[in-house]
Design a protein around this motif. Structure first.
Motif, PDB file in Angstrom:
ATOM      1  N   VAL B 471       4.437  -0.247   3.556  1.00  0.00           N
ATOM      2  CA  VAL B 471       5.184  -1.257   4.893  1.00  0.00           C
ATOM      3  C   VAL B 471       4.860  -0.165   5.917  1.00  0.00           C
ATOM      4  N   LEU B 472       5.037   1.174   6.101  1.00  0.00           N
ATOM      5  CA  LEU B 472       4.957   2.093   6.766  1.00  0.00           C
ATOM      6  C   LEU B 472       4.132   1.973   7.494  1.00  0.00           C
ATOM      7  N   PHE B 473       2.708   1.506   7.234  1.00  0.00           N
ATOM      8  CA  PHE B 473       1.587   1.248   7.890  1.00  0.00           C
ATOM      9  C   PHE B 473       1.821  -0.304   8.153  1.00  0.00           C
ATOM     10  N   GLN B 474       2.626  -1.267   7.676  1.00  0.00           N
ATOM     11  CA  GLN B 474       2.573  -2.336   8.544  1.00  0.00           C
ATOM     12  C   GLN B 474       3.533  -2.723   9.755  1.00  0.00           C
ATOM     13  N   VAL B 475       4.499  -1.884   9.729  1.00  0.00           N
ATOM     14  CA  VAL B 475       5.532  -1.685  10.812  1.00  0.00           C
ATOM     15  C   VAL B 475       4.409  -1.595  11.748  1.00  0.00           C
ATOM     16  N   GLY B 476       4.448   0.044  11.711  1.00  0.00           N
ATOM     17  CA  GLY B 476       3.836   0.699  12.670  1.00  0.00           C
ATOM     18  C   GLY B 476       2.807  -0.370  13.470  1.00  0.00           C
ATOM     19  N   LEU B 477       1.537  -0.738  12.311  1.00  0.00           N
ATOM     20  CA  LEU B 477       0.859  -1.759  14.069  1.00  0.00           C
ATOM     21  C   LEU B 477       1.330  -2.181  14.217  1.00  0.00           C
ATOM     22  N   ALA B 478       2.688  -2.984  13.437  1.00  0.00           N
ATOM     23  CA  ALA B 478       3.354  -4.156  14.490  1.00  0.00           C
ATOM     24  C   ALA B 478       3.825  -3.696  15.816  1.00  0.00           C
ATOM     25  N   ILE B 479       5.088  -2.650  16.393  1.00  0.00           N
ATOM     26  CA  ILE B 479       5.235  -1.955  17.165  1.00  0.00           C
ATOM     27  C   ILE B 479       4.328  -1.564  18.380  1.00  0.00           C
ATOM     28  N   LEU B 480       3.244  -1.029  17.939  1.00  0.00           N
ATOM     29  CA  LEU B 480       1.935  -1.293  18.808  1.00  0.00           C
ATOM     30  C   LEU B 480       1.442  -2.357  19.010  1.00  0.00           C
ATOM     31  N   ARG B 481       1.442  -3.424  17.856  1.00  0.00           N
ATOM     32  CA  ARG B 481       0.651  -4.751  19.095  1.00  0.00           C
ATOM     33  C   ARG B 481       2.081  -5.386  19.926  1.00  0.00           C
ATOM     34  N   ILE B 482       3.361  -4.886  19.095  1.00  0.00           N
ATOM     35  CA  ILE B 482       4.289  -5.767  20.513  1.00  0.00           C
ATOM     36  C   ILE B 482       3.956  -5.012  22.195  1.00  0.00           C
ATOM     37  N   ASN B 483       3.972  -4.156  21.654  1.00  0.00           N
ATOM     38  CA  ASN B 483       4.198  -3.248  22.930  1.00  0.00           C
ATOM     39  C   ASN B 483       2.731  -2.918  23.711  1.00  0.00           C
ATOM     40  N   PHE B 537       0.384  -8.390   9.487  1.00  0.00           N
ATOM     41  CA  PHE B 537      -0.053  -7.732   9.192  1.00  0.00           C
ATOM     42  C   PHE B 537      -0.665  -7.415   7.630  1.00  0.00           C
ATOM     43  N   ALA B 538      -0.266  -8.744   7.001  1.00  0.00           N
ATOM     44  CA  ALA B 538      -0.152  -9.705   5.725  1.00  0.00           C
ATOM     45  C   ALA B 538      -2.001  -8.504   5.092  1.00  0.00           C
TER      46      ALA B 538
END
Lengths: 235, 1122
Positions: B471-483, B537-538
């Motif tokens: 989950v930590l990785f998924q959230v981190g990747l999502a943060i970068l993707r969105i920004n 990022f499933a």
């Protein structure tokens, strides 16, 4: 005192290193906010702050990496001092072991950091020593550790001699009273060679050609993107 | 250096598991079934998969929804039922943990957690939570079991009947699908587990009482009770606006779910469960669900009082961790009111301190304060304590360890994922030289608590505790993707950070503020983040993370180790300057490699033992349990490990640098072990039984010699029986660093000056010479000048010219060295000072061949050997002279200056007489440093030994030259001469006394030493005779040579045909020669001496002596044989 001055401006990456609880964060807080208080920001890995320093000829924007002092974070340090142009190695005047640790950091930086890095050795917590009463001590102060009954455990001479030997800038400061704090940063700003400013940070480090290509751009962008809040310089 | 170390480590790893090429531990690559099972269901590491069976779970329609026709028949799930010692787990994921199952079936997970947590639908029930099991008659299945749990019935005052009336009794039906046999086996196991679990019901009651669900679902008659501690939030309010969070609605949904599907430990996971977690937990239930999904509630169930007990046990004690904790208490979520109060601070302090005592390897790491502070808002102290354990041990292992390798590793993994999923952004980061981990490290280390506003960080945690670290990785990747777009504009760390900072501060805002669609406008940025994280990022699964971790682990550990090495070497102090950087680096590698290897071997042996013990008493399925996770310790990068070298490790260390430290008789370790009990206890170490693995691993077996013990003691400046790297460096620097002959001579002298009084006694001299022989028995190294030919022996120049350091043909420098040593001993005694000038006159000319006298002298040796520090030989003898009387103290210097000034020439008659007396074993004598120096310098070969061969014999960088094989073949000792075929056993009775005989058998080297000593003693006696005859000591080298003729060593060497080196005859001492030499007095003294030995042995507990003279009462046994 603001960025309206059309002086040339450049960024300098500065890293703070030193044993836990020697006052690294406090020094930064004093420099950036001219404030002293219980640290509200826990330092996880490192805290990042910026502050500008106006020199007669130019403006230096310090990008300050305030690292965690806990021993186990030491292995993360290379991440933060990488490409740093300046380093503040802090020790606690009342704690001899902290000077030992500081020496280790100096050695580490000299060997591993960018060549030409400007290192300042800073003995903090001068307010706890007796020579803090004489407002502007001539750095000659009490070398005897116990005779004056103060908490000083590291003599100025010892640290100064070491600093000279290693050609470091040397200061004794008090983040609490603000004594000598801005002087440290000004001295660093002055000590950064013009050439290394031109080529921005990362000079000499293992930079890719691409990294070099974007150097000019970075400086300009840095100007354009000043994030406002901390623009008034303490020096 | 780097690659060197890597190679060594790899070798070490291969030793553990030959199939492994990479630096990965066994548990990494091939996790045990037990650990997979434990991870899947988040149950304690005490649990092992005992039985499993395909089954169908039927959950009857709940009472609340009984009116709903759709649910009339309840819910059915097909899956697998697993049974461990204390748990029964059901999961719809088909993974199998049976012994026979392939790795892929036990690790091929599906569902949200992919093995990283409780996934799919099902339950994890402690057996003690099951109240009743009935077997139903069923036509379709052979076995249908109805389980009734203690759900909601754990309060004593709750009447059973009433509960039934309330319809809250939780009852499920499980159909077992399998052969009759397997079903029965499962039922048997279940019966056994249930019976064992009965005793834990009380514990369970206590544990669940702290859970808010018990209060939430309490019966009408218990309305008045006070709620359990659901964290500081109950006092200081929970963060966020409850209305905005829709806390009430969530609470209602959860209440309904828990009522239908069981609360806390009896909860059954259905699809709604995961959905409810994704939308965010209600404040008061958050702590409970966290501890349930993370599995920490099971830890608490195992040992409900551990937290309080730990606090009580260590109350008032101080530690470094506590100091560090104190510094951070005030800066842990300082914006939350609870942590501006004493109450909150105290809770935080207690939890952190208790954990630092429980897990001293981790102790306290900054960031733990923040995580624990966050936990404490929602849960009680004990709950937070156990959840912290679950975090450190299972969820984010290595994050907070002393090297933080887990943190660094996950940063590498994260960077790898960014590179893979967002190549454009990655390229940009590389180009602009922005280091991603500078930004992302705090995200992971503090689980986003410090990065996002608390309300949102807790939402991430909600999912994190169920679905695991991915989950930590998924959230981190999502943060970068969105920004992504904004980040592509950022070209330095500062801008990069500020983009993300401002993003985090606007998580509450609408993700699509300009959208026409009101529904879309209502979507917050945080919701968007969650959607991107878990939808887009499933593909980031527990498995893919695990794989990437494996891939990067070696590099990360190497990095840490290099940093640690650099730091350690730099901090070694002034002595280290005497060695080169290369030497220091190699020294560091050797030091830690030995410790690491030894630790690994220890572990292997331990596991072996456990396995054997298990095999003998329990079923095979237990084999894979226990200790598996422990395999990987000792590597510097992984955190705290031994940094102290005990005596055995020291021997191993020396054996890897110096060929003289390699045992002559490989495989003798077992016998050596026996002798170990005879050694002084300070040198004893926990010796592992040598069952299947050699205690020395793949390296050469180290020798055992008194010299090693002395060296160890000398290096062990703190006297605690352990060496640090610092000790080793200092020790070596003093020998190797200065390259100063006087320094080395002094160093050697000090080794044998037990009481530091500047004198080495008779025994010391003998031991010293033994050491010289011990050190030279594999040949001398360094630069031996050809001119040595004029010395020591009779100048057979042709022979002397042979190369050094390797096997010399004929009489090489190495063999001449033996002669030098003999001469050395003789000279030592000649120039030694008598301890008692007064006695000397009267007893000057005592007959020397007196065997009883000899044995007396040996008895002294006995005492001394047992207590080396004591060195009170004079006292023991009762001569009444305090060690180091003034008269003696004055004498040596004069003697020394004279002697050194004009070498050996000016030895007066008086002195020779004194020396004469000194030869008398009944008269204690000693040698001072100046004397020793003079004697050494008198012999060019010895001089060269101290000048170069001894210092160069430590091969720090390149290790022992490969020519020095651990076999006895290359020895230039007496042991390799001539009698190799002769079994060593007969020596033992000959040596007189069982203990010594045993010793003789055990350690070839020492036996050699013993024999040398004996021979040397005999030579002394002969020399004395000679002295009596001509009353003139050897003054010149020439005369020395004459003397040497009578010495067995020299005889052998010189009389040999001087042929090929391989020819044993050429270098051997002929037995007949020796018989000639030793026969007479040996025979004469044999019987008596044996008696004497036996007599003096008893009081000392039969301690064998390394250099108790192996006197030959059996003429056939010759001293210089092997």
């Amino acid at each position: 005192m603001s960025e309206s001055a059309p002086k040339p401006s450049s960024s300098v990456k500065l890293v703070l290193l030193g044993e836990a609880a020697v006052g690294k964060s406090s020094l930064v807080l004093r420099f950036v906010n001219n404030d002293f208080q219980e640290n509200k920001e826990p330092t996880i890995g490192a805290a990042f702050l910026t502050q500008k320093c106006n020199l007669p000829s130019r403006t230096i924007k310090f990008e300050i990496w305030d690292t965690a002092g806990q021993e186990r974070f030491a292995s993360l340090a290379p991440m933060y001092y990488r490409n740093a142009q300046a380093a503040l190695v802090v020790y606690d005047l009342t704690k001899p072991t902290s000077l030992v640790k500081a020496k280790h950091w100096v050695a580490e930086l000299q060997r591993q950091a960018s060549p030409g890095i400007v290192i300042a050795l800073v003995g903090n917590k001068l307010d706890l020593t007796s020579d803090s009463k004489t407002a502007d001590s001539d750095e000659e102060g009490a070398d005897g550790e116990d005779d004056s009954g103060d908490a000083r455990k590291v003599s100025t001479e010892e640290a100064k001699a070491y600093a000279e030997e290693e050609s470091l800038l040397f200061f004794e400061t008090s983040a609490k009273t603000g004594h000598n704090v801005s002087e440290v940063f000004t001295a660093i700003a002055n000590a950064i060679p013009e050439t290394s400013l031109k080529s921005a940070r990362g000079a000499g480090a293992s930079n890719t050609a691409a990294g070099r290509a974007s150097e000019e751009q970075r400086v300009n962008l840095g100007n354009a993107r000043e994030s406002g809040s901390k623009d008034n310089c303490a020096c | 250096m780097f690659s060197n170390f890597t190679n060594i480590v790899q070798k070490a790893q291969q030793f553990i598991d030959p199939t492994q090429g990479l630096n990965l531990s066994n548990s990494d690559r091939n996790p045990s079934k037990a650990s997979l099972f434990q991870n899947q269901f988040r149950i304690p590491s005490t649990q092992n998969p005992l039985h499993e069976i395909n089954a169908e779970l039927t959950i009857p329609p709940s009472n609340q929804t009984s009116g709903d026709k759709d649910h009339d028949r309840g819910w059915h799930y097909a899956g697998k039922l697993h049974l461990s010692e204390g748990y029964m787990c059901f999961s719809t994921t088909p993974s199998s943990f049976a012994q026979s199952a392939s790795v892929s079936t036990s690790s091929a997970f599906t569902g949200q957690t992919h093995g990283g947590g409780p996934s799919g639908n099902g339950f994890t029930w402690p057996l003690c939570a099951i109240r009743r099991v009935e077997r139903l008659n069923s036509q379709n299945f052979q076995f249908a079991l109805a389980f009734t749990t203690w759900n909601g019935l754990l309060y004593e005052d709750t009447k059973d009947t009433k509960a039934k009336q309330d319809g809250r009794e939780q009852r499920i039906i499980i159909h077992l699908a399998g052969t009759r046999q397997s079903c029965e086996r499962f039922c048997d196991g279940l019966k056994k587990g249930l019976r064992a679990g009965v005793g834990s019901v009380g514990k369970l009651r206590k544990v669940v009482a702290e859970d808010y669900s018990e209060y939430l679902l309490r019966t009408e008659d218990r309305k008045g009770i006070s709620p359990p501690d659901a964290g500081l939030g109950m006092i200081f309010r929970y963060p966020g606006d409850p209305k905005k969070l829709r806390d009430r609605a969530k609470m209602r949904l959860w209440a309904e779910y828990l009522r239908d599907n069981g609360r806390n430990v009896t909860l059954i996971r259905q699809p709604t469960f995961h959905k409810l977690i994704r939308v965010g937990l209600p404040n008061r239930l958050r702590g409970e669900i966290w501890e349930l999904t993370s599995g920490s509630i099971f830890l608490r169930l195992e040992n409900p009082t551990q937290y309080e007990e730990t606090l009580a046990k260590f109350e008032g004690q101080d530690s470094l961790a506590i100091d560090e904790i104190e510094k951070d208490l005030n800066r842990s979520l300082p914006e939350y009111p609870g942590f501006q109060s004493e109450e909150g601070i105290n809770r935080l302090r207690r939890v952190l301190v208790a954990y630092s005592w429980t897990n001293t390897d981790v102790g306290y790491c900054q960031a733990m304060n923040i995580v624990v502070a966050a936990l404490l808002i929602y849960m009680s102290e004990a709950q937070a304590f156990f959840l912290l354990s679950a975090l450190c041990d299972r969820l984010v292992p290595g994050y907070y360890s002393t090297t933080m390798y887990g943190t660094l590793l996950d940063q590498k993994v994260f960077e790898g994922l960014v590179e893979k999923t967002m190549p454009i952004l990655w390229d940009h980061l590389v180009k602009s030289d922005v280091q991603l981990s500078v930004v992302s490290l705090p995200w992971f280390l503090s689980l986003y608590i410090n990065s996002m506003p608390l309300v949102f960080a807790f939402r991430v945690l909600d999912v994190f505790f169920v679905e695991g670290p991915k989950v930590l990785f998924q959230v981190g990747l999502a943060i970068l993707r969105i920004n992504g777009e904004e980040l592509l504009d950022a070209t330095d760390d500062g801008t990069f950070i500020s983009v993300l900072k401002s993003y985090f501060s606007r998580l509450e805002e609408s993700a699509h503020p300009k959208s026409e669609n009101p529904k879309l406008r209502a979507v917050t940025r945080f919701q968007e983040l969650m959607v991107v994280a878990f939808k887009e990022f499933a593909g980031i699964t527990h498995n893919s993370i695990t794989e990437l971790r494996l891939k990067h682990k070696d590099a990360v550990l190497n990095n840490i180790e290099n940093f640690a090495k650099r730091t350690a070497i730099r901090n070694l102090g002034p002595d280290s300057k005497l060695l080169s950087t290369e030497e220091l680096g190699a020294l560091y590698d050797r030091f830690y490699n030995i410790l690491y290897e030894r630790q690994q071997r220890d572990m292997m042996l331990q596991q072996d033992k456990i396995r054997k013990a298990k095999q003998s008493r329990a079923r095979a399925s237990e084999i894979f349990s226990g200790g598996q996770d422990e395999v990987e310790k000792g590597r510097v990068g992984l955190g705290p490990s031994t940094s102290h070298m005990d005596y055995d490790a020291f021997r191993e260390f020396l054996a890897s640098t110096s060929k003289w430290a390699i045992s002559d008789s490989p495989g003798s370790s077992r016998r050596d072990t026996m002798s170990e009990s005879d050694r002084p206890t300070r040198y004893q170490s926990a010796r592992r039984p040598t069952e299947s693995i050699s205690p020395w691993g793949s390296g050469p077996e180290p020798a055992e010699h008194e010299f090693l013990q002395r060296l160890f003691k000398k290096w062990d400046v703190d006297g605690n029986g352990q060496l640090t790297l610092q000790n080793v460096v200092t020790g070596l620097a003093r020998i190797k660093g200065r390259r100063d002959i006087m320094g080395t001579i002094t160093y050697f002298f000090e080794l044998y000056d037990d009481d530091n009084d500047g004198k080495v006694d008779r025994e010391g001299i003998l031991r010293l010479s033994e050491a010289l022989l011990f050190l030279s028995r594999r040949g001398l190294e360094g630069s031996l000048s050809p001119s040595a030919s004029t010395l020591a022996l009779n100048g057979d120049a042709g022979v002397v010219r042979e190369s050094q350091g390797s096997l010399p043909p004929g009489a090489s420098a190495n063999e001449r060295f033996l002669g030098s040593v003999s001469a050395f001993i003789r000279r030592c005694f000649e120039y030694a000072d008598p301890d008692h000038p007064n006695n000397q006159a009267s007893e000057k000319f005592q007959t020397e061949n007196d065997a009883e006298d000899n044995s007396n002298a040996f008895a002294i040796g006995d005492d001394e050997d047992e207590d080396e520090e004591d060195g009170g030989e004079e006292d023991l003898l009762g001569f009444g002279s305090p060690s180091g009387s003034p008269s003696k103290a004055q004498k040596p210097p004069t003697l020394a200056t004279e002697d050194t000034q004009d070498s050996q020439r000016s030895v007066s008659k008086a002195k020779s007489e004194a020396a004469n007396a000194a030869l008398d074993p009944a008269h204690p004598l000693h040698m001072t440093l100046p004397t020793f120096r003079m004697v050494v310098l008198a012999d060019e070969l010895l001089e060269q030994f101290f000048e170069s061969s001894f210092p160069t014999s430590f091969h720090i960088v390149d290790g022992v030259p490969s020519t020095a094989s651990p076999s006895a073949g290359g020895l230039t000792t007496f042991s390799s001469l001539g009698f190799g075929s002769r079994p060593p056993v007969p020596i033992s009775p000959a040596a007189g006394g069982a203990g010594r005989g045993l010793r003789g058998v055990m350690d070839g080297i020492i036996t050699d030493g013993m024999r040398v000593a004996t021979e040397v003693r005999r030579r002394m006696d002969e020399a004395q005779k000679e002295l009596e005859k001509n009353a003139l000591p050897g003054q010149k080298p020439d005369e020395d040579e004459e003397d040497d003729e009578d010495i067995g060593i020299a005889v052998g060497v010189r009389r040999g045909p001087g042929g090929a080196s391989g020819d044993s005859d050429s270098r051997s001492v002929k037995s007949s020669d020796l018989d000639l030499l030793s026969g007479a007095d040996a025979e004469a003294g044999a019987v008596k001496e044996q008696e004497a030995n036996l007599a003096d042995k008893d009081p000392h507990g039969g301690k064998p002596l390394p250099h108790r003279p192996a006197t030959t009462n059996e003429p056939g046994v010759v001293e210089f044989e092997g």
